[in-house]
Design a protein around this motif. Sequence first.
Motif, PDB file in Angstrom:
ATOM      1  N   GLN A 149      -5.573   0.294  -0.615  1.00 44.03           N
ATOM      2  CA  GLN A 149      -5.902   0.653   0.761  1.00 44.03           C
ATOM      3  C   GLN A 149      -4.697   0.602   1.686  1.00 44.03           C
ATOM      4  O   GLN A 149      -4.571   1.423   2.582  1.00 44.03           O
ATOM      5  CB  GLN A 149      -7.039  -0.238   1.272  1.00 44.03           C
ATOM      6  CG  GLN A 149      -6.932  -1.691   0.867  1.00 44.03           C
ATOM      7  CD  GLN A 149      -6.698  -2.595   2.035  1.00 44.03           C
ATOM      8  OE1 GLN A 149      -6.571  -2.140   3.156  1.00 44.03           O
ATOM      9  NE2 GLN A 149      -6.644  -3.887   1.764  1.00 44.03           N
ATOM     10  N   GLU A 150      -3.782  -0.326   1.420  1.00 43.28           N
ATOM     11  CA  GLU A 150      -2.595  -0.394   2.272  1.00 43.28           C
ATOM     12  C   GLU A 150      -1.753   0.863   2.131  1.00 43.28           C
ATOM     13  O   GLU A 150      -1.247   1.416   3.100  1.00 43.28           O
ATOM     14  CB  GLU A 150      -1.742  -1.603   1.888  1.00 43.28           C
ATOM     15  CG  GLU A 150      -2.096  -2.844   2.668  1.00 43.28           C
ATOM     16  CD  GLU A 150      -1.210  -4.008   2.255  1.00 43.28           C
ATOM     17  OE1 GLU A 150       0.017  -3.810   2.183  1.00 43.28           O
ATOM     18  OE2 GLU A 150      -1.747  -5.093   1.995  1.00 43.28           O
ATOM     19  N   LEU A 179       5.933  -4.427  -6.503  1.00 43.42           N
ATOM     20  CA  LEU A 179       5.662  -4.351  -5.065  1.00 43.42           C
ATOM     21  C   LEU A 179       6.834  -3.789  -4.261  1.00 43.42           C
ATOM     22  O   LEU A 179       6.662  -2.920  -3.423  1.00 43.42           O
ATOM     23  CB  LEU A 179       5.277  -5.745  -4.554  1.00 43.42           C
ATOM     24  CG  LEU A 179       4.661  -5.749  -3.167  1.00 43.42           C
ATOM     25  CD1 LEU A 179       3.331  -5.017  -3.171  1.00 43.42           C
ATOM     26  CD2 LEU A 179       4.487  -7.173  -2.680  1.00 43.42           C
ATOM     27  N   LYS A 180       8.044  -4.269  -4.555  1.00 45.00           N
ATOM     28  CA  LYS A 180       9.205  -3.880  -3.752  1.00 45.00           C
ATOM     29  C   LYS A 180       9.515  -2.395  -3.949  1.00 45.00           C
ATOM     30  O   LYS A 180       9.722  -1.646  -2.997  1.00 45.00           O
ATOM     31  CB  LYS A 180      10.406  -4.735  -4.173  1.00 45.00           C
ATOM     32  CG  LYS A 180      11.467  -4.791  -3.122  1.00 45.00           C
ATOM     33  CD  LYS A 180      12.581  -5.756  -3.515  1.00 45.00           C
ATOM     34  CE  LYS A 180      13.867  -5.386  -2.828  1.00 45.00           C
ATOM     35  NZ  LYS A 180      15.017  -5.598  -3.688  1.00 45.00           N
ATOM     36  N   LEU A 181       9.522  -1.976  -5.220  1.00 46.18           N
ATOM     37  CA  LEU A 181       9.816  -0.592  -5.557  1.00 46.18           C
ATOM     38  C   LEU A 181       8.732   0.321  -4.993  1.00 46.18           C
ATOM     39  O   LEU A 181       8.997   1.415  -4.500  1.00 46.18           O
ATOM     40  CB  LEU A 181       9.863  -0.472  -7.084  1.00 46.18           C
ATOM     41  CG  LEU A 181      10.493   0.781  -7.643  1.00 46.18           C
ATOM     42  CD1 LEU A 181      11.905   0.935  -7.137  1.00 46.18           C
ATOM     43  CD2 LEU A 181      10.500   0.702  -9.166  1.00 46.18           C
ATOM     44  N   ARG A 182       7.517  -0.174  -5.051  1.00 44.07           N
ATOM     45  CA  ARG A 182       6.373   0.555  -4.573  1.00 44.07           C
ATOM     46  C   ARG A 182       6.502   0.854  -3.081  1.00 44.07           C
ATOM     47  O   ARG A 182       6.273   1.958  -2.620  1.00 44.07           O
ATOM     48  CB  ARG A 182       5.176  -0.367  -4.810  1.00 44.07           C
ATOM     49  CG  ARG A 182       3.861   0.240  -4.792  1.00 44.07           C
ATOM     50  CD  ARG A 182       2.899  -0.923  -5.043  1.00 44.07           C
ATOM     51  NE  ARG A 182       1.585  -0.450  -4.780  1.00 44.07           N
ATOM     52  CZ  ARG A 182       0.720  -0.188  -5.735  1.00 44.07           C
ATOM     53  NH1 ARG A 182       1.025  -0.415  -6.979  1.00 44.07           N
ATOM     54  NH2 ARG A 182      -0.455   0.289  -5.435  1.00 44.07           N
ATOM     55  N   ARG A 183       6.908  -0.152  -2.356  1.00 45.60           N
ATOM     56  CA  ARG A 183       7.120  -0.073  -0.917  1.00 45.60           C
ATOM     57  C   ARG A 183       8.184   0.985  -0.612  1.00 45.60           C
ATOM     58  O   ARG A 183       8.015   1.840   0.239  1.00 45.60           O
ATOM     59  CB  ARG A 183       7.589  -1.456  -0.481  1.00 45.60           C
ATOM     60  CG  ARG A 183       7.373  -1.917   0.895  1.00 45.60           C
ATOM     61  CD  ARG A 183       6.026  -1.795   1.454  1.00 45.60           C
ATOM     62  NE  ARG A 183       6.202  -1.345   2.846  1.00 45.60           N
ATOM     63  CZ  ARG A 183       5.401  -0.564   3.498  1.00 45.60           C
ATOM     64  NH1 ARG A 183       4.306  -0.125   2.920  1.00 45.60           N
ATOM     65  NH2 ARG A 183       5.668  -0.190   4.718  1.00 45.60           N
ATOM     66  N   GLN A 184       9.267   0.912  -1.386  1.00 45.56           N
ATOM     67  CA  GLN A 184      10.387   1.826  -1.203  1.00 45.56           C
ATOM     68  C   GLN A 184       9.953   3.263  -1.511  1.00 45.56           C
ATOM     69  O   GLN A 184      10.276   4.193  -0.777  1.00 45.56           O
ATOM     70  CB  GLN A 184      11.502   1.375  -2.150  1.00 45.56           C
ATOM     71  CG  GLN A 184      12.816   2.094  -1.996  1.00 45.56           C
ATOM     72  CD  GLN A 184      13.726   1.749  -3.156  1.00 45.56           C
ATOM     73  OE1 GLN A 184      13.602   0.691  -3.772  1.00 45.56           O
ATOM     74  NE2 GLN A 184      14.639   2.641  -3.485  1.00 45.56           N
TER      75      GLN A 184
END
Lengths: 305, 373
Positions: free
Chosen positions: B199-200, B171-176
Amino acid sequence: MAFAAFGGSAPAVAGAANRKGGKIVLALLLPGLIYLGLFFLTPLFSLIITSLETPDASGAIGVYQYGFEIGNYWSVMTDYLPQIFRSFFYALLATFFALLISYPLAYFIGVKMRARPMLQRLLVTLVIAPFFISFLLRTIAWKQILSEGGPIMQWVHSVGLLSPDQYFIGTPAAVIFGLTYNFIPFMTLPLYTTLERFDVRLIEAGSDLYASPAKVFRKITLPISMPGVISGTLLTFIPITGDYVNASRDFLGSSKTSMIGNMVEADFLQNLRYPTASALSVLLMAVILVIVSVYVKKSGTEDLL
Amino acid sequence: MAQATSSGADLDLRGIRKEFPGFTAIEELDLHIPAGQFFALLGPSGCGKTTTLRIVAGLDSPTVGTVSLGGKDITATKPHERAVNTVFQSYALFPHMTVLDNVAFGLRQRKIADPLKLAQDALNLVELGHLAQRRPQQLSGGQQQRVALARALVNRPSLLLLDEPLGALDLKLRRQMQIELKAIQIEVGLTFLHVTHDQEEAMDMADTVAVMNKGRIEQMGAPEALYDRPKTAFVSKFLGQSNLFVGAVVEENSNSVSIDVNGHKLTVPKARAEKHSGKIAIGVRPEKANFHEDGAPTASSDLNVIGPGEIIDIRFTGVSNQYLIEIPNLGQVTVFAQNIGKSPVTELGAKVWVSWKVDHAFGLADLPTSSEK
């Protein structure tokens, strides 16, 4: 084996536990080491000693005494030079043809047949099916099939591929044919195991990056399947060089197609020239060792083997 | 040989249909992506989004229909002759080459001068310049993803295809990576076609989102518009969450449409309803609904009120709580409430009414299937 270089070799966490593990490893290795010592090193040593023996003072045929006759090597090199060259030449061609036939076959079974696992397994079985029959019988069968008067040779003569006074059996072509045929499974299987794991998505990535199908094969498929090519060519080239069945007069060859193996056989079993036969064997082994080391080094796949 | 451009090109898909033996992956698809846009194709697995992307890349050919790039029909063009590059879901990095050689691969095929310099620049852009001599297997998932991105971007394709490239990341890496990807797209100005089931991710990054379902595009538009006014039950449920109510239209005037759901009258502005007669579905987003413990608020032409009901589940998600309310004769309703004060605001079993502004309601073109209810 594969990608050993990336395995982060033996971490340096050696401790008491590791030393204890070392003893177990040694114990497990012991039977293998004893086996190698008894059945590989001892005969090899004996072979080298025999290759340096001189004829017995009595002059009796087949009797030799210990010596240090390096000259044995010079004499086999001069006497059997044509056979030595012929062996490597035949082995090179037969390996090349086996690769040419096996690569597409292995690719077809390993890549194209992935969607049909049942058929894939059946095809692999068919590749090794010839092993169920002794290769001597199969080679004799080929001799029959390709003999003069048979339908194939009749056709060959009728279309003029060979003139009426030319035979096929006994020619270098027949021997190379036999060698190629007999060793194809040894080429196909390692190629198959490599190609079966090949990620076809890399082909799509290559074509997405502007590489034509031919370029994709040359730059991606072939280099990645190189470990299979290397082990396949080694598994065919080495035994073919020492083969004495296909080239023998009793099978597909003639006196003009003799290879090193035929000379070793004749000297050991008929002429009783043990030192000569041994020198020839040791020589063959040494040359193959050099060729293989250079080959593996040149192909740059030491870490893939 | 493909001509790479330094700016994006329009992509046009016309009447695309794709049949595979035994099933149809794409029923019918028309799509126009203007140059320089970040376009997301959003849908559940098996909806045909990856097939669409493969057709654009040339890895699959459509059964019928045409693909045009920059106004040129490329339907029959081979993948290696298309000015399109893909970041694959599996990254598909070449294991026998260094990271640098991977990135330089496309440049070398097109015989671009100084491929290694350009490849190194591309690696610097994704902050992996120092790992150029490594093999892909020696990198982490996030690093491999960035190499795959650099390998595609370095060719400056007219169109960059992204096949769920962030799917394998945490999740964190994905966000970045989402932030980096969007920044790179703005910086290089290429057209991006991003395929995702998240979707986000689609709403966050894309200028335009097309929601795909069962081989068709159900709805397309800016993320805000799609979220605010979903037109089908599928979109209302796939893009965020929705409370849906089905009933027959009992009142219709120039401004609004009202339905009756087992005695509850629910109203939707006419301009926000796809259908104005017969049996229709009305929805509201859970965060736009409120619940009331101390008596029913007065329903009016501006406010829909349902209840009383009972809170049967409370889920704490950090910034908000999700309350599930069972209302007799109406079914279950979800309400999100921000955790501004004490959390949870109320307790399980509490008797509540639910209300929302009529302006926040939306009317769908279809009715929810039993699984979408």
